[in-house]
Design an enzyme around this catalytic site. Structure first.
Site, PDB file in Angstrom:
ATOM      1  CE  LYS A 136      12.573  19.019 -10.132  1.00 23.09           C
ATOM      2  NZ  LYS A 136      11.410  19.384 -10.949  1.00 23.09           N
ATOM      3  CD  GLU A 166       9.780  12.240 -15.355  1.00 24.76           C
ATOM      4  OE1 GLU A 166       8.837  13.011 -15.579  1.00 24.76           O
ATOM      5  OE2 GLU A 166      10.916  12.639 -15.057  1.00 24.76           O
ATOM      6  CG  HIS A 177      -1.723  -1.251   1.370  1.00 26.03           C
ATOM      7  ND1 HIS A 177      -2.980  -1.442   0.868  1.00 26.03           N
ATOM      8  CD2 HIS A 177      -1.365  -2.426   1.940  1.00 26.03           C
ATOM      9  CE1 HIS A 177      -3.387  -2.665   1.149  1.00 26.03           C
ATOM     10  NE2 HIS A 177      -2.420  -3.288   1.790  1.00 26.03           N
ATOM     11  CB  SER A 230      14.472  22.365 -14.213  1.00 28.66           C
ATOM     12  OG  SER A 230      13.747  23.574 -14.339  1.00 28.66           O
TER      13      SER A 230
END
Ligand code: ARG
Length: 460
Positions: free
Chosen positions: A283, A290, A156, A277
């Site tokens: 970043k 992704e 979970h 970024s």
């Protein structure tokens, strides 16, 4: 533009519609397989007495030249032809005239395109399996490097129990092993000769299909010519195998995105496989992972597209089936790219042992505390209650098991003795596991060795 069927018509094809419906721009990928099939068909026609020996020899020589030209220069496989089959035949006829026009005797593009796709998949699936195996290989070698490093396992998405990082890595190798096997099944399903089916009813020339199958490396011949002309089950099986492999790469990507993020930092992604970024200087983004996750939709979409095409088809060949190739080629490319990138990302991972081990400690040792009581005769449900109450108190005070005094342990249950302190550590927790599929260090070592043996075996 002359087509393979222009004799029937008064008018030339409507140019824009012809171009729109032509498949050569994408089925040129079947070029090699189309020629391979035609070489074997020429031989079979000669054996059946349909082609004179010298005609067959001339056709085979011309086809071999065409194949060599296409292999030497991919831009050679090009033209305004309707599809790759028309292209090869056009070149053959340009070279041999009437002799070239005999090759299509007793054969239809309907069985030919299925044959080509089967030959193509049998040729390409092993390369995909190799790509998948390389991901398994880097997961296994990272598991070896991780040795006894610890991390929490989640259910979970809440910390559940301590595991070895190696166990987590092998948890991602396991589904890929199944995918490797599923790709082998797709290979086997493609392994059936369709030639002899004609357009839909079979062929009236006594072609020796057994010999033809042997020549092309097939172990089976399709059982029914009507079915053969529209059967794309083998392509669907292939797409399913690719889609599921992508699902597994996507889950690995998701885990690595989360667990290399600032909140976890169990893993550190290599700089070379991260992106920055344009605005936020701090970043370090996991773009490659992704994209692997994102591209999974394409592979699933390809499977859905083919199933949707197949569900409404009347018996026999229908042009809808031409769309199968978009799905198959795209799935192949998507999986190849994603497996390659995943391999690089996993190979470039570094493990932040302290951080991961720290997260494996704390209240997620509660099951081990309960098991301690079970070892002293307490029924598990009762032990669960006792430890649950203890956890409630610790949560309220913002404390962990390690901070409990002997008196506090005793207050929870008189069965807790001094040795409880050594029993409630992440290392003791993993070592207490007894089953072969567990995170017990000996079991994980055996699993790593087994994975290495499997890799050595498939590498031949
Ligand atoms: N380009 C076609 C396809 O991919 C080849 C088969 C064409 N057959 C036909 N009868 N039009 O399906």
């Amino acid at each position: 533009m002359t087509t393979l069927w222009s004799g029937r018509f008064d008018a030339a094809p409507h140019a824009a519609t012809f171009e729109w419906g032509s498949s050569f721009s994408f089925d040129r990928r079947l070029f090699e397989d189309d020629v391979t099939g035609s070489l074997a068909w020429a031989k079979a026609l000669a054996s059946a007495g349909v082609l004179a020996r010298d005609e067959a020899v001339a056709i085979q020589r011309a086809l071999s030249d065409i194949l060599a030209s296409g292999r030497a220069d991919p831009s050679f496989v090009n033209g305004e032809d309707e599809d790759v089959h028309s292209f090869v035949e056009r070149l053959l006829v340009a070279e041999l005239g009437d002799t070239g026009k005999r090759l299509h005797t007793g054969r239809s593009r309907n069985e030919q395109v299925s044959l080509d796709l089967r030959l193509y998949l049998r040729r390409r699936i092993p390369a995909l399996q190799q790509r998948v195996a390389r991901v398994i290989a880097v997961l296994t070698s990272q598991a070896r490097t991780a040795a006894d490093a610890l991390m929490p396992a989640y259910t979970h998405f809440r910390p559940a129990q301590p595991v070895l990082i190696a166990h987590f890595l092998l948890a991602h190798a396991a589904p890929l092993r199944r995918d490797h096997g599923r790709l082998a099944l797709a290979w086997s399903e493609a392994d059936a000769l369709t030639l002899g089916s004609g357009a839909v009813a079979g062929t009236s020339y006594s072609v020796d299909l057994e010999a033809l199958a042997r020549d092309l490396g097939f172990t089976r011949i399709v059982p029914n010519s009507i079915d053969a002309s529209s059967d794309r089950d083998f392509a669907a099986t292939f797409l399913y195998a690719c889609a599921l492999t992508m699902v597994h790469l996507s889950r690995l990507a998701e885990d690595l995105i989360v667990l290399s993020g600032d909140e976890h930092r169990f893993f550190e992604l290599s700089d070379a496989l991260s992106t920055g970024s344009s605005m936020m200087p701090q970043k370090k983004n996991p773009d490659p992972l992704e994209l692997v996750r994102g591209k999974t939709g394409r592979a699933i979409g390809g499977l859905m597209a083919l199933l949707t095409i197949m569900k409404g088809l009347p018996s026999g060949y229908n042009k809808d089936l031409q769309e199968d190739k978009h799905a198959v080629f795209d799935a192949e490319d998507t999986l190849t790219g994603c497996a390659t990138v995943t391999e690089a990302v996993v190979a470039g991972l570094s493990i932040n042992r302290e951080r991961a081990a720290a997260a494996a400690s704390g209240l997620l040792l509660a099951t081990d505390v309960a098991d301690y009581l079970v070892g002293r005769g307490v029924p598990f449900r009762r032990a669960h209650e006792i430890v649950g109450a203890l956890v409630r108190k610790l949560v309220a005070d913002g404390r962990e098991f390690g901070s409990l005094t002997p008196a506090e342990w005793q207050a929870a249950s008189e069965l807790f003795e001094a040795d409880i302190i050594d029993r409630v550590t992440p290392a003791a927790s993993v070592s207490s596991k007894r089953t072969s599929q567990s995170t017990a260090p000996s079991a994980v070592r055996a699993a790593i060795a087994e994975s290495e043996q499997w890799l050595a075996r498939i590498a031949g």
